[in-house]
Design a protein around this motif. Sequence first.
Motif, mmCIF file in Angstrom:
data_model
loop_
_atom_site.group_PDB
_atom_site.id
_atom_site.type_symbol
_atom_site.label_atom_id
_atom_site.label_comp_id
_atom_site.label_asym_id
_atom_site.label_seq_id
_atom_site.Cartn_x
_atom_site.Cartn_y
_atom_site.Cartn_z
ATOM 1 N N ASP A 136 0.852 -1.188 0.000
ATOM 2 C CA ASP A 136 0.000 0.000 0.000
ATOM 3 C C ASP A 136 0.889 1.239 0.000
ATOM 4 O O ASP A 136 1.756 1.387 0.869
ATOM 5 C CB ASP A 136 -0.902 0.014 1.234
ATOM 6 C CG ASP A 136 -2.055 -0.961 1.108
ATOM 7 O OD1 ASP A 136 -3.045 -0.613 0.439
ATOM 8 O OD2 ASP A 136 -1.955 -2.076 1.664
ATOM 9 N N TYR A 137 0.660 2.118 -0.977
ATOM 10 C CA TYR A 137 1.440 3.345 -1.122
ATOM 11 C C TYR A 137 0.522 4.553 -1.023
ATOM 12 O O TYR A 137 -0.599 4.551 -1.552
ATOM 13 C CB TYR A 137 2.153 3.380 -2.473
ATOM 14 C CG TYR A 137 3.117 2.249 -2.705
ATOM 15 C CD1 TYR A 137 4.430 2.312 -2.264
ATOM 16 C CD2 TYR A 137 2.718 1.103 -3.384
ATOM 17 C CE1 TYR A 137 5.323 1.273 -2.490
ATOM 18 C CE2 TYR A 137 3.599 0.048 -3.617
ATOM 19 C CZ TYR A 137 4.894 0.147 -3.165
ATOM 20 O OH TYR A 137 5.769 -0.887 -3.397
ATOM 21 N N THR A 138 0.996 5.602 -0.375
ATOM 22 C CA THR A 138 0.245 6.855 -0.273
ATOM 23 C C THR A 138 1.196 8.024 -0.500
ATOM 24 O O THR A 138 2.245 8.109 0.148
ATOM 25 C CB THR A 138 -0.412 7.010 1.109
ATOM 26 O OG1 THR A 138 -1.279 5.902 1.353
ATOM 27 C CG2 THR A 138 -1.223 8.301 1.171
ATOM 28 N N ILE A 139 0.830 8.907 -1.422
ATOM 29 C CA ILE A 139 1.630 10.112 -1.651
ATOM 30 C C ILE A 139 1.329 11.097 -0.530
ATOM 31 O O ILE A 139 0.220 11.624 -0.423
ATOM 32 C CB ILE A 139 1.319 10.733 -3.018
ATOM 33 C CG1 ILE A 139 1.689 9.751 -4.131
ATOM 34 C CG2 ILE A 139 2.091 12.042 -3.198
ATOM 35 C CD1 ILE A 139 1.344 10.251 -5.530
ATOM 36 N N ALA A 140 2.318 11.320 0.324
ATOM 37 C CA ALA A 140 2.127 12.190 1.486
ATOM 38 C C ALA A 140 2.475 13.635 1.183
ATOM 39 O O ALA A 140 1.979 14.550 1.847
ATOM 40 C CB ALA A 140 2.965 11.686 2.652
ATOM 41 N N SER A 141 3.333 13.866 0.188
ATOM 42 C CA SER A 141 3.741 15.231 -0.140
ATOM 43 C C SER A 141 4.293 15.280 -1.552
ATOM 44 O O SER A 141 4.679 14.258 -2.125
ATOM 45 C CB SER A 141 4.822 15.723 0.851
ATOM 46 O OG SER A 141 5.999 14.936 0.732
ATOM 47 N N ASP A 142 4.304 16.485 -2.135
ATOM 48 C CA ASP A 142 4.943 16.700 -3.435
ATOM 49 C C ASP A 142 5.340 18.163 -3.529
ATOM 50 O O ASP A 142 4.840 19.012 -2.805
ATOM 51 C CB ASP A 142 4.033 16.298 -4.590
ATOM 52 C CG ASP A 142 2.745 17.099 -4.634
ATOM 53 O OD1 ASP A 142 2.807 18.306 -4.946
ATOM 54 O OD2 ASP A 142 1.666 16.546 -4.348
ATOM 55 N N ASP A 143 6.284 18.440 -4.428
ATOM 56 C CA ASP A 143 6.695 19.817 -4.609
ATOM 57 C C ASP A 143 6.727 20.155 -6.102
ATOM 58 O O ASP A 143 6.477 19.305 -6.959
ATOM 59 C CB ASP A 143 8.048 20.097 -3.948
ATOM 60 C CG ASP A 143 9.175 19.237 -4.519
ATOM 61 O OD1 ASP A 143 9.098 18.830 -5.689
ATOM 62 O OD2 ASP A 143 10.149 18.991 -3.791
ATOM 63 N N THR A 144 7.034 21.402 -6.401
ATOM 64 C CA THR A 144 6.988 21.872 -7.792
ATOM 65 C C THR A 144 8.099 21.276 -8.643
ATOM 66 O O THR A 144 8.043 21.351 -9.874
ATOM 67 C CB THR A 144 7.096 23.411 -7.832
ATOM 68 O OG1 THR A 144 8.293 23.816 -7.136
ATOM 69 C CG2 THR A 144 5.886 24.046 -7.152
ATOM 70 N N ASN A 145 9.099 20.670 -8.003
ATOM 71 C CA ASN A 145 10.195 20.050 -8.750
ATOM 72 C C ASN A 145 9.927 18.588 -9.095
ATOM 73 O O ASN A 145 10.801 17.906 -9.635
ATOM 74 C CB ASN A 145 11.496 20.151 -7.949
ATOM 75 C CG ASN A 145 11.954 21.583 -7.756
ATOM 76 O OD1 ASN A 145 11.879 22.388 -8.684
ATOM 77 N ND2 ASN A 145 12.423 21.913 -6.556
ATOM 78 N N GLY A 146 8.729 18.125 -8.775
ATOM 79 C CA GLY A 146 8.380 16.753 -9.102
ATOM 80 C C GLY A 146 8.861 15.719 -8.104
ATOM 81 O O GLY A 146 8.868 14.524 -8.398
ATOM 82 N N MET A 147 9.255 16.170 -6.913
ATOM 83 C CA MET A 147 9.710 15.236 -5.879
ATOM 84 C C MET A 147 8.525 14.830 -5.009
ATOM 85 O O MET A 147 7.832 15.680 -4.450
ATOM 86 C CB MET A 147 10.790 15.876 -5.016
ATOM 87 C CG MET A 147 11.511 14.886 -4.109
ATOM 88 S SD MET A 147 12.496 13.684 -5.015
ATOM 89 C CE MET A 147 13.780 14.752 -5.702
ATOM 90 N N LEU A 148 8.285 13.529 -4.904
ATOM 91 C CA LEU A 148 7.168 13.005 -4.137
ATOM 92 C C LEU A 148 7.665 12.366 -2.850
ATOM 93 O O LEU A 148 8.696 11.683 -2.838
ATOM 94 C CB LEU A 148 6.402 11.954 -4.949
ATOM 95 C CG LEU A 148 5.866 12.369 -6.320
ATOM 96 C CD1 LEU A 148 5.172 11.172 -6.975
ATOM 97 C CD2 LEU A 148 4.907 13.542 -6.195
ATOM 98 N N GLY A 149 6.924 12.575 -1.780
ATOM 99 C CA GLY A 149 7.156 11.852 -0.538
ATOM 100 C C GLY A 149 6.096 10.774 -0.416
ATOM 101 O O GLY A 149 4.898 11.066 -0.413
#
Length: 222
Positions: A136-149
Amino acid sequence: MRHLAYSFDISITSELSVHSSGVGEAGGGTGSGITHYGAGNSDKGTITVDVLGVQPDTGLIVNVSEQGRGDRSAEPAMCVVYGIGSVVCDSSKKVNEEEMSLLRVLGRNFVNPSQLDAKRHWQNIEAMAGGKETNDYTIASDDTNGMLGIDYLRVLTIEGANGYRADTRGTLSYNQKLSVPVLLKEDTVTREHVAQGQDNRIEQQLTLTLTTDSLAQAATAL
């Protein structure tokens, strides 16, 4: 097509619990107890991945190897990795757990926007002989540079006489523009019933950090 290198830091501890019972020495009744035996080791080094090509079914053909300071080195092994987390490797070669942790998130379209639900979550389930793995994966954060947490939970269950259950909690920094994991941290607890009255608990802590990406270097050079 692409050369990737990751530094790894792994720590493994195990605790064997042996349950005993019987009549007390004084003959005054039945006594019982648990004896614990512990062990552990750790290693640091480099995991190298060379991307060799792409199969018609979108599987990424890679060569993976590991160079550890201790005893966790592994010779190059050819594998095919998929965006859904499936990994198929040459069965004649040793592929360590830390290599598998990386290969699971290297496939094409690992982050597929069409699979996300309203909570930015997606799930991959793989059935195998005698067991099942659920991620199970959940995107917790992202930024304008395309980096996902990305936060994730993995449960691997193997049935049978030598069965076990492994629960993994992890976090992943993922560069969506370059389709590559940058930093992975996970903690895995494995519980197995070894024999009558004997249970083993293994905890593995792993950190993987991207140090070399030929694609990123080529883009920077343009």
